[in-house]
Design an enzyme around this catalytic site. Sequence first.
Site, PDB file in Angstrom:
ATOM      1  CB  CYS A 279      32.126  27.040  38.260  1.00 45.59           C
ATOM      2  SG  CYS A 279      32.014  27.799  36.644  1.00 45.59           S
TER       3      CYS A 279
HETATM    4  P1  NAD Z   1      36.884  31.565  29.789  1.00 43.70           P
HETATM    5  O1  NAD Z   1      38.082  31.985  30.519  1.00 43.70           O
HETATM    6  O2  NAD Z   1      36.821  30.197  29.161  1.00 43.70           O
HETATM    7  O3  NAD Z   1      36.542  32.608  28.660  1.00 43.70           O
HETATM    8  C1  NAD Z   1      36.593  33.998  28.819  1.00 43.70           C
HETATM    9  C2  NAD Z   1      36.871  34.611  27.460  1.00 43.70           C
HETATM   10  O4  NAD Z   1      36.772  36.033  27.563  1.00 43.70           O
HETATM   11  C3  NAD Z   1      38.260  34.315  26.907  1.00 43.70           C
HETATM   12  O5  NAD Z   1      38.133  33.770  25.609  1.00 43.70           O
HETATM   13  C4  NAD Z   1      38.944  35.692  26.870  1.00 43.70           C
HETATM   14  O6  NAD Z   1      39.853  35.826  25.799  1.00 43.70           O
HETATM   15  C5  NAD Z   1      37.742  36.603  26.726  1.00 43.70           C
HETATM   16  N1  NAD Z   1      37.992  37.992  27.107  1.00 43.70           N
HETATM   17  C6  NAD Z   1      38.660  38.477  28.171  1.00 43.70           C
HETATM   18  N2  NAD Z   1      38.677  39.821  28.158  1.00 43.70           N
HETATM   19  C7  NAD Z   1      37.998  40.201  27.068  1.00 43.70           C
HETATM   20  C8  NAD Z   1      37.668  41.457  26.502  1.00 43.70           C
HETATM   21  N3  NAD Z   1      38.065  42.599  27.063  1.00 43.70           N
HETATM   22  N4  NAD Z   1      36.957  41.475  25.363  1.00 43.70           N
HETATM   23  C9  NAD Z   1      36.581  40.326  24.772  1.00 43.70           C
HETATM   24  N5  NAD Z   1      36.855  39.109  25.267  1.00 43.70           N
HETATM   25  C10 NAD Z   1      37.560  39.039  26.396  1.00 43.70           C
HETATM   26  O7  NAD Z   1      35.685  31.716  30.827  1.00 43.70           O
HETATM   27  P2  NAD Z   1      34.372  30.815  30.975  1.00 43.70           P
HETATM   28  O8  NAD Z   1      34.708  29.508  31.600  1.00 43.70           O
HETATM   29  O9  NAD Z   1      33.582  30.862  29.721  1.00 43.70           O
HETATM   30  O10 NAD Z   1      33.605  31.661  32.087  1.00 43.70           O
HETATM   31  C11 NAD Z   1      33.075  32.951  31.824  1.00 43.70           C
HETATM   32  C12 NAD Z   1      32.200  33.352  32.992  1.00 43.70           C
HETATM   33  O11 NAD Z   1      31.088  32.457  33.114  1.00 43.70           O
HETATM   34  C13 NAD Z   1      32.891  33.310  34.358  1.00 43.70           C
HETATM   35  O12 NAD Z   1      32.365  34.326  35.150  1.00 43.70           O
HETATM   36  C14 NAD Z   1      32.488  31.967  34.915  1.00 43.70           C
HETATM   37  O13 NAD Z   1      32.502  31.965  36.326  1.00 43.70           O
HETATM   38  C15 NAD Z   1      31.069  31.855  34.395  1.00 43.70           C
HETATM   39  N6  NAD Z   1      30.582  30.486  34.246  1.00 43.70           N
HETATM   40  C16 NAD Z   1      31.401  29.526  33.763  1.00 43.70           C
HETATM   41  C17 NAD Z   1      30.894  28.228  33.596  1.00 43.70           C
HETATM   42  C18 NAD Z   1      31.785  27.133  33.095  1.00 43.70           C
HETATM   43  O14 NAD Z   1      31.369  25.967  33.178  1.00 43.70           O
HETATM   44  N7  NAD Z   1      32.952  27.416  32.545  1.00 43.70           N
HETATM   45  C19 NAD Z   1      29.556  27.931  33.903  1.00 43.70           C
HETATM   46  C20 NAD Z   1      28.738  28.961  34.348  1.00 43.70           C
HETATM   47  C21 NAD Z   1      29.255  30.246  34.518  1.00 43.70           C
END
Ligand code: NAD
Length: 447
Positions: A279
């Site tokens: 992030c």
């Molecule tokens: P991640 O990469 O861990 O997970 C994303 C998931 O989405 C994956 O499992 C992927 O397979 C899935 N995906 C992709 N395309 C897809 C589709 N077409 N249909 C269904 N599933 C699909 O990401 P994350 O770390 O959970 O982050 C997600 C969002 O949240 C990002 O925008 C990130 O910036 C934000 N965010 C993350 C955190 C953190 O601590 N990781 C905290 C706050 C906000």
Amino acid sequence: MRVSVVGTGYVGLVSGACLADKGHDVVCVDIDPEKVERIRRGEAPIYEEGLDDLLARHVGRGLRATTDLRDAVLGTDLTLIAVGTPFDGQRIDLRFVREVARQIGAVLRDKDAYHVVAVKSTVVPGTTDRVVLPLLEEASGKRAGRDFGVGMNPEFLTEGVAVRDFLRPDRIVLGGIDERTIARLDELYAAFPDVPRVRTNNTTAEMIKYASNSVLATLISFSNEIAALCSALGGVDVADVMRGVHLAQYFTTALEDGRRVVAPITSFLEAGCGFGGSCLPKDVAALAAQGREAGVGMRLLSAVLDINREQPGRMLELLGRHFPSLSGVRVTVLGLAFKPDTDDVRESPALPIVARLIDAGARVTAYDPVATESAARVLPREGVRFARDLADAVAGAQAILLVTRWREFEALHEWVQRMQEPPVVVDGRRVLDRTRFARYEGIGVRV
Ligand code: NAD
């Protein structure tokens, strides 16, 4: 409420499991069938404290997992988009968000009941209204505000303590195009009546998330700049300096009777070898890029990133005080995750540190209590030995770099004291008691 969550990564799965815990009927959707299968078996595909427990309690009851987005959207009242939003070096990559918006829109075409789609992914200000909403309208042939709602509900959870953060949030930010959208989001969080809420438009909700991450990154780089000066001057320790800074009234809470509550110092005010994770680096870079495109210089955030990029190199500089050449030197890197209590190594400062050590010809051993597997996938196969445990990691080391603030590393002195040849210990997180080491170096202090 019946809720679908698209994307079962850190944010999607934790949100889904916690919302199920609060009594909602949740279906998690992912394109990765392997992840879905694991969730169905009650196994978390990621390491997060408390998550396995939530899955054990709710999978098969209030929590389902599927690859069938259509079925999930048709059977629910609200969809949260929680897919990844990587940064491609120039700008935020909205590929996954766009794809999911199109797919949800296509389902809404066939759905009569009012539905709310809310973006939970971190997206630059303007994205929900200018990218997601038009895609939903186009694919559904329907009108936002009349046939469906579009909202933005940023997530503030921290990896490592994600479940706790979600269940005990400090704030809830609800953006929406209209009252009806926000009312549904309000209902989603009905189980959190005492948590302060900001109800606003989508662009403000998006900006709150970026501004929040940017201020944290700024504090870290600020602490690291002061650390660099402390190192250069000598006779001053950045750890003491920042503890003093932290006692200012702005960082403490005044009680009615005049006493002050001093919270433990936040890690954002502690100098170290740099911030990482999925992030902070990407979000600050994305906001700075958006600002420049909009004609705003974003000089402060650019400097925040520049300072952060220099931090891993400082660890090697400190090592260089003892080893003019690292060729053949046995160096142990403690910690590969970008922070403790997670297996996430994305943008971890450990990665450039290990890479530079290998380049310099060092014989590198690396150890992390849980992130070894994820690190092994991204580090060069040749040149790193992954240790089984802390004892194995430190055995025979000539130098030890502490990179991640894992709890178990705080007892490093006990291992080092047993070694015949005291290694150089470089404390990249300032968690060690330097008086216990014969040869100590730390960020922000000259010894
Ligand atoms: P991640 O990469 O861990 O997970 C994303 C998931 O989405 C994956 O499992 C992927 O397979 C899935 N995906 C992709 N395309 C897809 C589709 N077409 N249909 C269904 N599933 C699909 O990401 P994350 O770390 O959970 O982050 C997600 C969002 O949240 C990002 O925008 C990130 O910036 C934000 N965010 C993350 C955190 C953190 O601590 N990781 C905290 C706050 C906000």
